[in-house]
Design a protein around this motif. Structure first.
Motif, mmCIF file in Angstrom:
data_model
loop_
_atom_site.group_PDB
_atom_site.id
_atom_site.type_symbol
_atom_site.label_atom_id
_atom_site.label_comp_id
_atom_site.label_asym_id
_atom_site.label_seq_id
_atom_site.Cartn_x
_atom_site.Cartn_y
_atom_site.Cartn_z
ATOM 1 N N ASN A 122 -3.609 19.216 -0.309
ATOM 2 C CA ASN A 122 -2.313 18.313 -0.415
ATOM 3 C C ASN A 122 -2.425 17.492 0.720
ATOM 4 O OD1 ASN A 122 -1.622 19.932 -2.999
ATOM 5 N ND2 ASN A 122 -0.935 21.487 -1.448
ATOM 6 N N ALA A 123 -3.499 17.312 1.462
ATOM 7 C CA ALA A 123 -3.511 16.530 2.754
ATOM 8 C C ALA A 123 -2.133 16.737 3.515
ATOM 9 C CB ALA A 123 -3.490 14.863 2.394
ATOM 10 N N THR A 124 -1.736 17.853 3.725
ATOM 11 C CA THR A 124 -0.313 18.188 4.198
ATOM 12 C C THR A 124 -0.568 18.551 5.823
ATOM 13 O OG1 THR A 124 0.574 19.305 2.380
ATOM 14 C CG2 THR A 124 1.576 19.908 4.287
ATOM 15 N N SER A 125 -0.023 17.974 6.813
ATOM 16 C CA SER A 125 0.030 18.262 8.258
ATOM 17 C C SER A 125 1.038 19.051 8.546
ATOM 18 C CB SER A 125 -0.130 16.640 8.862
ATOM 19 O OG SER A 125 -1.277 16.027 8.306
ATOM 20 N N ASN A 126 0.657 19.662 9.798
ATOM 21 C CA ASN A 126 1.832 20.490 10.442
ATOM 22 C C ASN A 126 1.320 20.291 12.049
ATOM 23 O OD1 ASN A 126 -0.159 22.486 10.430
ATOM 24 N ND2 ASN A 126 0.749 23.326 8.854
ATOM 25 N N ALA A 127 1.951 21.388 12.582
ATOM 26 C CA ALA A 127 1.509 21.418 14.138
ATOM 27 C C ALA A 127 0.235 21.965 14.325
ATOM 28 C CB ALA A 127 2.460 22.455 15.010
ATOM 29 N N GLN A 128 -0.388 22.706 13.340
ATOM 30 C CA GLN A 128 -1.758 23.358 13.804
ATOM 31 C C GLN A 128 -2.695 22.378 13.076
ATOM 32 O OE1 GLN A 128 1.061 25.588 12.924
ATOM 33 N NE2 GLN A 128 1.130 25.681 15.277
ATOM 34 N N VAL A 129 -2.559 21.572 12.132
ATOM 35 C CA VAL A 129 -3.406 20.838 11.322
ATOM 36 C C VAL A 129 -3.120 19.274 11.313
ATOM 37 C CG1 VAL A 129 -4.658 22.746 10.104
ATOM 38 C CG2 VAL A 129 -2.623 21.181 9.112
ATOM 39 N N MET B 245 -9.668 16.569 8.669
ATOM 40 C CA MET B 245 -8.823 17.731 9.071
ATOM 41 C C MET B 245 -9.118 17.998 10.435
ATOM 42 S SD MET B 245 -7.919 21.533 8.168
ATOM 43 C CE MET B 245 -9.559 21.995 9.282
ATOM 44 N N GLN B 246 -8.205 17.860 11.322
ATOM 45 C CA GLN B 246 -8.576 18.718 12.890
ATOM 46 C C GLN B 246 -7.638 19.740 12.799
ATOM 47 O OE1 GLN B 246 -10.635 17.372 15.375
ATOM 48 N NE2 GLN B 246 -9.977 19.602 16.366
ATOM 49 N N ALA B 247 -8.322 20.906 13.073
ATOM 50 C CA ALA B 247 -7.404 22.257 13.269
ATOM 51 C C ALA B 247 -7.464 22.733 14.597
ATOM 52 C CB ALA B 247 -7.891 23.180 12.368
ATOM 53 N N THR B 248 -6.170 23.159 15.063
ATOM 54 C CA THR B 248 -5.740 23.899 16.275
ATOM 55 C C THR B 248 -4.922 25.178 16.160
ATOM 56 O OG1 THR B 248 -5.972 21.729 17.525
ATOM 57 C CG2 THR B 248 -5.076 23.581 18.514
ATOM 58 N N ASP B 249 -5.667 26.307 16.378
ATOM 59 C CA ASP B 249 -4.923 27.383 16.129
ATOM 60 C C ASP B 249 -4.319 27.730 14.891
ATOM 61 O OD1 ASP B 249 -5.730 28.228 18.772
ATOM 62 O OD2 ASP B 249 -3.741 27.525 19.548
ATOM 63 N N ALA B 250 -5.020 27.043 13.651
ATOM 64 C CA ALA B 250 -4.396 27.290 12.422
ATOM 65 C C ALA B 250 -4.987 28.542 11.595
ATOM 66 C CB ALA B 250 -5.405 25.794 11.753
ATOM 67 N N THR B 251 -4.140 28.537 10.858
ATOM 68 C CA THR B 251 -4.307 29.938 9.864
ATOM 69 C C THR B 251 -5.456 29.226 8.552
ATOM 70 O OG1 THR B 251 -2.402 29.445 8.248
ATOM 71 C CG2 THR B 251 -2.204 30.824 10.227
#
Length: 405
Positions: A276-283, A260-266
């Motif tokens: 769940n291996a769920t990606s979005n704009a932050q991860v 996982m690569q996180a950027t400004d993530a909660t």
């Protein structure tokens, strides 16, 4: 509860040579019967769960939330760990299905058996979980701007396996000592392990960094373990030791790795990615699964004990007792536990003992052991609490056994 030990069972004794029968009953090949005929052991069960931060009330609350267990469910535990603390939890369980023992021949010098053989079968479980304090901060979303979280200290491993053991014992040194040996054939029913690693940095916008989670689940492999034991048969001092070593389990399973690569993530974004291996704009999450065939080394186990009768006048003596258990080496290492106590027959058929213990994740312990003897039968009970009581207990050992001699 930070520690639970539950021993419920009924078995025909495999023959402990106890000097005066204090309320203490060691195990191992060195305690095979050297007198009498064949002994048969019926089913028994034992469970030991011990940790340094969570009470029974905490674990009950977490268990109610576990409907579909996943490697990231350790976050549910981490959310209940005090901030700034590393949490360590251990588990040992054993269900004995059957045990047999046969004394053979007569030693003309001692009058006891020339040697003794034993055979037992049971199912065991082992587990160890380390939750790093930085994961605790992540799970509780309590990081402060500028904090750097190192997640490499978090890992868990657990296994369930069958154990078929062949034992042998014989008297040596003119019958003053009994030496025993054992070899166990193991079969892995289940194995799971998870390792979390990486670094996260927290600022006013959220978490940044890279995290990796690797989890393995499998079973279906064979293994082995060897053991040695010694026990005195002196008229005064009773002492013994049992060592299990070179244990190894093989298994074939499935390994899943999540990066996982996180950027400004909660914290919730990170948990969803790892679970769940769920990606979005932050991860950004990448998951890969492959088949593996590997082996697991079991730790070396050392059980040592001694008891000495102290005569204070007429009647039964007070037995001073000491015991130590070490589980050393490998990924399931638990360290040492030590117990000191005394035992006395409050009635002719009732030996009673008290014990103070140290060591293990939950530390200080205080316990009681009681026996109740009849001709050809005996009832054994033990209760030991670590660091607290009932729902606030940091550790508990409970033992109940009925023995036919």
């Amino acid at each position: 509860m930070r520690g639970v030990r539950w021993v419920v069972g009924c078995w025909l004794a495999l023959g402990v040579v106890a000097l005066g029968q204090p309320a203490f009953y060691p195990e191992g090949p060195q305690v095979l019967p050297m007198e009498g005929g064949m002994r048969i052991g019926l089913p028994s069960m034992e469970l030991d769960v011990d940790n340094n931060t969570l009470t029974l009330a905490d674990l009950v609350n977490v268990a109610a939330l576990l409907k579909d267990p996943q490697p990231t469910d350790i976050l549910l535990l981490a959310a209940r760990v005090p901030k700034g603390v590393n949490s360590v939890a251990t588990l040992q369980g054993r269900g004995q299905v059957l045990a047999l023992a046969w004394p053979f021949g007569i030693d003309p010098l001692t009058g006891s058996a020339a040697f003794s053989l034993g055979l037992s079968y049971g199912i065991e479980a082992r587990g160890l979980l380390n939750i790093g304090k930085d994961l605790v901060a992540l799970a509780q979303d309590g990081a402060q701007p500028g904090d750097a979280l190192v997640l490499d200290g978090t890992q868990g491993i657990g296994t369930v396996f069958d154990r078929l053991t062949l034992q042998a014992a014989l008297p040596i040194l003119d019958g003053l000592v009994v030496a025993g040996t054992e070899i166990s054939l193991l079969y892995t029913r289940f194995l799971a392990q998870a390792t979390l690693g990486g670094n996260l940095y927290y600022d006013a916008n959220g978490y940044d960094g890279m995290v990796g989670l690797e989890a393995v689940r499998g079973g279906g492999g064979f293994g082995y373990q060897l053991g040695l034991g010694l026990q005195t048969r002196l008229p005064t001092l009773g002492a013994g030791v049992r060592i299990r070593f070179l244990g190894r389990l093989s298994y074939a399973g499935e390994r899943t790795a999540v990066m996982m690569q996180a950027t400004d993530a909660t914290a919730l974004d990170i948990v969803d990615c790892l679970r769940n291996a769920t990606s979005n704009a932050q991860v950004s999450c990448v998951s890969q699964t492959n088949q593996v065939s590997e082996s697991l080394s079991l730790p070396t186990e050392v059980d040592a004990y001694a008891y000495y009768p102290l005569f204070l006048g007429e009647g039964d003596p007070v037995f001073l007792m000491a015991r130590a258990r070490g589980v050393l080496g490998g990924p399931l290492e638990e360290g040492w536990r030590i117990g000191l106590g005394a035992s006395y027959r409050v009635f002719p058929q009732v030996p009673m003992g008290v014990e103070v213990g140290l060591g293990g994740p939950s530390g200080f312990a205080l316990g009681l052991r009681v026996g109740w003897e009849w001709p050809g039968a005996e009832l054994r009970f033990g209760l030991l609490q670590r660091g607290g009581f009932v729902l606030g207990a940091r550790g508990t050992e409970f033992q109940l056994a009925a023995v036919l001699k």
